[in-house]
Scaffold this motif. Structure first.
Motif, short mmCIF file in Angstrom:
data_model
loop_
_atom_site.label_atom_id
_atom_site.label_comp_id
_atom_site.label_asym_id
_atom_site.label_seq_id
_atom_site.Cartn_x
_atom_site.Cartn_y
_atom_site.Cartn_z
N GLN A 50 0.83 -1.21 0.00
CA GLN A 50 0.00 0.00 0.00
C GLN A 50 0.86 1.26 0.00
O GLN A 50 0.55 2.24 -0.68
CB GLN A 50 -0.91 0.00 1.23
CG GLN A 50 -1.86 1.15 1.32
CD GLN A 50 -2.82 0.98 2.48
OE1 GLN A 50 -2.69 0.07 3.31
NE2 GLN A 50 -3.79 1.85 2.57
N SER B 44 -1.31 -3.73 1.60
CA SER B 44 -2.71 -3.40 1.37
C SER B 44 -3.57 -4.42 2.10
O SER B 44 -3.19 -5.59 2.23
CB SER B 44 -3.03 -3.44 -0.13
OG SER B 44 -2.26 -2.50 -0.82
N PRO B 45 -4.74 -4.01 2.57
CA PRO B 45 -5.62 -4.97 3.23
C PRO B 45 -6.03 -6.09 2.27
O PRO B 45 -6.16 -5.87 1.07
CB PRO B 45 -6.85 -4.13 3.61
CG PRO B 45 -6.42 -2.71 3.49
CD PRO B 45 -5.29 -2.67 2.52
#
Length: 140
Positions: A79, A94-95
């Motif tokens: 991210q 990133s999730p």
């Protein structure tokens, strides 16, 4: 307030605002791109066999790529990165998508512009949540 004190007060106010804004800056660098596969024009290190993450300089040090392995339908991506020092970066992943993911293991590359102040002439470490990667110094 005296007339002579006004310019000094204005200078102090501007300096305080600049420090406040600098303190609020996260220093997070967002990716320029990400794509399926390994970095174009870069040979993967032998250590990546079996799906080990790795990182490399690109475009002669103007960019760097972080390669993570995971599902082709829910690829792992970076991210942002934060500059800790001239030779150390911290990466935030990133999730996860939360969807149904295939159980394959493929590379996915996230590309960043090399932040000013980061050296390319010595090794740079990239700290991920579960491992540390090393970008070897550029030679030449």
């Amino acid at each position: 307030m005296t007339r002579a004190a006004r310019p000094l007060t204005a200078i102090v106010a501007v300096a305080a605002a600049a420090l406040l804004l600098a303190g609020c800056s996260s220093g997070q660098v967002k990716p320029e791109s990400d794509y399926a596969g390994e970095p174009k024009g870069v040979e993967a290190p032998s250590s990546s066999a079996g799906g080990a993450s790795w990182a490399t300089w690109m475009q002669g040090g103007k960019q760097f790529g972080i390669v993570l392995y995971g599902s082709s339908t829910c690829p792992p991506t970076v991210q942002s990165v934060k500059v800790v020092s001239d030779n150390r970066l911290e990466a935030t992943l990133s999730p996860a998508s939360g969807g149904v993911c295939t159980h394959d293991l493929v590379p996915h590359t996230t590309v960043f512009a090399t932040p000013s102040g980061v050296t390319t002439t010595s090794d740079v470490t990239v700290q991920l949540p579960d491992t540390t990667l090393t970008i070897p110094a550029l030679r030449g």
